[in-house]
Scaffold this motif. Sequence first.
Motif, PDB file in Angstrom:
ATOM      1  N   VAL A  27      35.734 -10.849 -25.650  1.00  0.00           N
ATOM      2  CA  VAL A  27      35.549 -10.497 -27.062  1.00  0.00           C
ATOM      3  C   VAL A  27      34.208  -9.780 -27.213  1.00  0.00           C
ATOM      4  N   GLY A  28      34.204  -8.737 -28.026  1.00  0.00           N
ATOM      5  CA  GLY A  28      32.950  -8.052 -28.351  1.00  0.00           C
ATOM      6  C   GLY A  28      32.490  -7.058 -27.298  1.00  0.00           C
ATOM      7  N   ALA A  29      33.422  -6.550 -26.507  1.00  0.00           N
ATOM      8  CA  ALA A  29      33.024  -5.587 -25.468  1.00  0.00           C
ATOM      9  C   ALA A  29      33.831  -4.298 -25.570  1.00  0.00           C
ATOM     10  N   THR A  30      33.312  -3.242 -24.994  1.00  0.00           N
ATOM     11  CA  THR A  30      34.037  -1.972 -24.928  1.00  0.00           C
ATOM     12  C   THR A  30      34.438  -1.719 -23.467  1.00  0.00           C
ATOM     13  N   THR A  31      35.399  -0.811 -23.307  1.00  0.00           N
ATOM     14  CA  THR A  31      35.815  -0.420 -21.965  1.00  0.00           C
ATOM     15  C   THR A  31      34.619   0.059 -21.148  1.00  0.00           C
ATOM     16  N   GLU A  32      33.743   0.842 -21.784  1.00  0.00           N
ATOM     17  CA  GLU A  32      32.585   1.386 -21.076  1.00  0.00           C
ATOM     18  C   GLU A  32      31.691   0.278 -20.529  1.00  0.00           C
ATOM     19  N   GLU A  33      31.480  -0.767 -21.373  1.00  0.00           N
ATOM     20  CA  GLU A  33      30.643  -1.882 -20.909  1.00  0.00           C
ATOM     21  C   GLU A  33      31.276  -2.589 -19.721  1.00  0.00           C
ATOM     22  N   ALA A  61      39.978  -8.339 -25.965  1.00  0.00           N
ATOM     23  CA  ALA A  61      40.710  -8.888 -27.108  1.00  0.00           C
ATOM     24  C   ALA A  61      41.401  -7.748 -27.835  1.00  0.00           C
ATOM     25  N   ARG A  62      42.657  -7.977 -28.194  1.00  0.00           N
ATOM     26  CA  ARG A  62      43.397  -6.882 -28.845  1.00  0.00           C
ATOM     27  C   ARG A  62      44.366  -7.416 -29.884  1.00  0.00           C
ATOM     28  N   THR A  63      44.736  -6.549 -30.793  1.00  0.00           N
ATOM     29  CA  THR A  63      45.827  -6.864 -31.713  1.00  0.00           C
ATOM     30  C   THR A  63      46.981  -5.946 -31.337  1.00  0.00           C
ATOM     31  N   GLU A  64      48.171  -6.352 -31.728  1.00  0.00           N
ATOM     32  CA  GLU A  64      49.349  -5.548 -31.391  1.00  0.00           C
ATOM     33  C   GLU A  64      50.214  -5.381 -32.622  1.00  0.00           C
ATOM     34  N   ARG A  65      50.880  -4.261 -32.686  1.00  0.00           N
ATOM     35  CA  ARG A  65      51.847  -4.046 -33.743  1.00  0.00           C
ATOM     36  C   ARG A  65      53.075  -3.395 -33.165  1.00  0.00           C
ATOM     37  N   SER A  67      56.050  -0.888 -33.036  1.00  0.00           N
ATOM     38  CA  SER A  67      56.253   0.437 -33.615  1.00  0.00           C
ATOM     39  C   SER A  67      57.604   1.027 -33.251  1.00  0.00           C
ATOM     40  N   GLY A  68      58.443   0.245 -32.606  1.00  0.00           N
ATOM     41  CA  GLY A  68      59.768   0.776 -32.256  1.00  0.00           C
ATOM     42  C   GLY A  68      60.552  -0.276 -31.518  1.00  0.00           C
ATOM     43  N   ARG A  69      61.654   0.131 -30.945  1.00  0.00           N
ATOM     44  CA  ARG A  69      62.494  -0.819 -30.212  1.00  0.00           C
ATOM     45  C   ARG A  69      61.935  -1.067 -28.821  1.00  0.00           C
ATOM     46  N   GLY A  70      62.167  -2.288 -28.336  1.00  0.00           N
ATOM     47  CA  GLY A  70      61.830  -2.579 -26.944  1.00  0.00           C
ATOM     48  C   GLY A  70      60.338  -2.728 -26.724  1.00  0.00           C
ATOM     49  N   TYR A  71      59.974  -2.839 -25.470  1.00  0.00           N
ATOM     50  CA  TYR A  71      58.592  -3.144 -25.111  1.00  0.00           C
ATOM     51  C   TYR A  71      57.707  -1.921 -25.246  1.00  0.00           C
ATOM     52  N   GLY A  72      58.290  -0.756 -24.995  1.00  0.00           N
ATOM     53  CA  GLY A  72      57.520   0.470 -25.087  1.00  0.00           C
ATOM     54  C   GLY A  72      57.031   0.693 -26.510  1.00  0.00           C
ATOM     55  N   GLY A  73      57.770   0.116 -27.465  1.00  0.00           N
ATOM     56  CA  GLY A  73      57.453   0.365 -28.859  1.00  0.00           C
ATOM     57  C   GLY A  73      56.331  -0.509 -29.391  1.00  0.00           C
ATOM     58  N   PHE A  74      55.230  -0.629 -28.658  1.00  0.00           N
ATOM     59  CA  PHE A  74      54.104  -1.418 -29.116  1.00  0.00           C
ATOM     60  C   PHE A  74      52.879  -0.538 -29.252  1.00  0.00           C
ATOM     61  N   THR A  75      52.146  -0.686 -30.349  1.00  0.00           N
ATOM     62  CA  THR A  75      50.830  -0.059 -30.360  1.00  0.00           C
ATOM     63  C   THR A  75      49.821  -1.188 -30.372  1.00  0.00           C
ATOM     64  N   PHE A  76      48.740  -1.008 -29.644  1.00  0.00           N
ATOM     65  CA  PHE A  76      47.732  -2.062 -29.639  1.00  0.00           C
ATOM     66  C   PHE A  76      46.404  -1.478 -30.084  1.00  0.00           C
ATOM     67  N   HIS A  77      45.546  -2.366 -30.439  1.00  0.00           N
ATOM     68  CA  HIS A  77      44.244  -1.962 -30.920  1.00  0.00           C
ATOM     69  C   HIS A  77      43.227  -2.893 -30.289  1.00  0.00           C
ATOM     70  N   ALA A  78      42.395  -2.347 -29.420  1.00  0.00           N
ATOM     71  CA  ALA A  78      41.334  -3.147 -28.813  1.00  0.00           C
ATOM     72  C   ALA A  78      40.006  -2.557 -29.240  1.00  0.00           C
ATOM     73  N   VAL A  82      37.605  -6.978 -32.710  1.00  0.00           N
ATOM     74  CA  VAL A  82      38.764  -7.884 -32.689  1.00  0.00           C
ATOM     75  C   VAL A  82      38.284  -9.291 -32.329  1.00  0.00           C
ATOM     76  N   THR A  83      38.658 -10.268 -33.162  1.00  0.00           N
ATOM     77  CA  THR A  83      38.179 -11.630 -32.939  1.00  0.00           C
ATOM     78  C   THR A  83      39.095 -12.375 -31.977  1.00  0.00           C
ATOM     79  N   LEU A  84      38.595 -13.505 -31.499  1.00  0.00           N
ATOM     80  CA  LEU A  84      39.388 -14.332 -30.591  1.00  0.00           C
ATOM     81  C   LEU A  84      40.670 -14.796 -31.287  1.00  0.00           C
ATOM     82  N   GLU A  85      40.530 -15.219 -32.559  1.00  0.00           N
ATOM     83  CA  GLU A  85      41.695 -15.696 -33.320  1.00  0.00           C
ATOM     84  C   GLU A  85      42.746 -14.604 -33.472  1.00  0.00           C
ATOM     85  N   GLU A  86      42.277 -13.368 -33.679  1.00  0.00           N
ATOM     86  CA  GLU A  86      43.212 -12.244 -33.816  1.00  0.00           C
ATOM     87  C   GLU A  86      43.943 -11.979 -32.502  1.00  0.00           C
ATOM     88  N   ASP A  87      43.231 -12.153 -31.397  1.00  0.00           N
ATOM     89  CA  ASP A  87      43.885 -11.962 -30.096  1.00  0.00           C
ATOM     90  C   ASP A  87      44.898 -13.080 -29.844  1.00  0.00           C
TER      91      ASP A  87
END
Length: 408
Positions: A27-33, A61-65, A67-78, A82-87
């Motif tokens: 939690v609280g980190a970026t890809t770069e870090e 930590a990420r949230t997901e939504r 966006s379509g059918r099946g597994y491919g149809g997911f968008t995530f937001h990291a 993003v809090t631990l509870e949200e993840d």
Amino acid sequence: MRIYKVGGAVRDRLLGKPVTDIDWVVVGATTEEMLAKGFRPVGADFPVFLHPKSGEEYALARTERKSGRGYGGFTFHASPEVTLEEDLIRRDLTINAMAEDDQQNLTDPYHGQRDLDARLLRHVSPAFAEDPLRVLRVARFAARYAALGFTVAPETLELMRQLSVSGELEALTPERSWKEISRALMEDQPQVFVEVLRACDALKVLMPEVDALFGVPQPATHHPEIDTGAHTLSVLQQAAIHKQPLTVRWACLLHDLGKGLTPEEQWPQHIAHEFKGLKLIKAVNERFKVPRDCQELALLVGEYHTHGHRALELKPSTLLELLQSFDVYRRPQRFEEFIAACEMDARGRKGLEEKSYPQADYLRGAATAARSVAVQPLLEKGFKGPELGEAIKRERLKALKAYKAALS
Ligand code: ATP
Ligand code: MG
């Protein structure tokens, strides 16, 4: 950046079970870090990294939504916000949605510990319905923790049922489904996996050929349990009790599919069910792109399991054909697995679980007898090509006749 243990590692520690692999959330980190700290990125789908030393998985930590059918149809937001509870809320079951810091302080916003104590597999939120794979995962966890008394919460089973009838299950890829199916079959109570899938109407969608066995009677003389579906579950259970490998368990699940095709007027007899079932076994094999060794054994067991049961009555020529079909000369292990599947089939009957199965040793002895025929002397006699093949077969038949005569 804060790092927590999540998922199975937390759950299994609280259950007092051995923890094999540990998943971490950051939690609280970026890809770069993460990259700057030497973590190696993996997975095209999500921001997941491997620890430079331990190789364990660290996910931002990420949230997901959906966006379509099946597994491919997911968008995530990291993002670092993003809090631990949200993840944790995007996870499947409450018992899988707990986190723990390095002091073993538990973060448990969705009452996973309460459900652990109540032995309940309960979904975290309505977002459960966004990934149909969760139907299989819950059934798999039910199989794994059945011995501890876990059951699926009624409201979760209802959600699984809605997912199953909605057609969403059909969007699963063969690879994702097989991964869950194969893991579930290797649990201690694999029959619970099938029972749970059936209870939520997923079995009809995933394996209608297995679902069709429930309600089909067999003769009480050989099958005191009568019902073919109940028998199949018992065979699977025996396979787990006897620690059989995946190939054998898969063959056990599919061995009697042909009985689902018998016209009702012929019940409880199932004439030629072995042969009739082959096209169904093939269809299930192909649906999940099942590994070759599992496919092969399931087809062979489907075709020949009654031969196994009648081993002691088979004519030497039939015995030889059986051994040839299995190519026991080059594939001894596969024949052992066939014998094991036959034995599980014999034990998976009500009240007959402990009955001895002399056919097993008899078949092993027959294979040894046929295998003992030496080719060299026949070559020395001048046999070549197809004639050599015929001569070897004749010698093997002789060996099997002698084997049978010596035992009777
Ligand atoms: P296992 O002991 O089988 O590894 P696990 O709970 O660790 O059990 P993983 O597949 O390793 O299972 O996943 C780790 C965690 O990620 C899970 O505990 C769960 O919180 C979450 N998770 C994994 N797959 C899904 C999914 N399809 N939907 C929701 N959450 C999931
Ligand atoms: Mg895990």
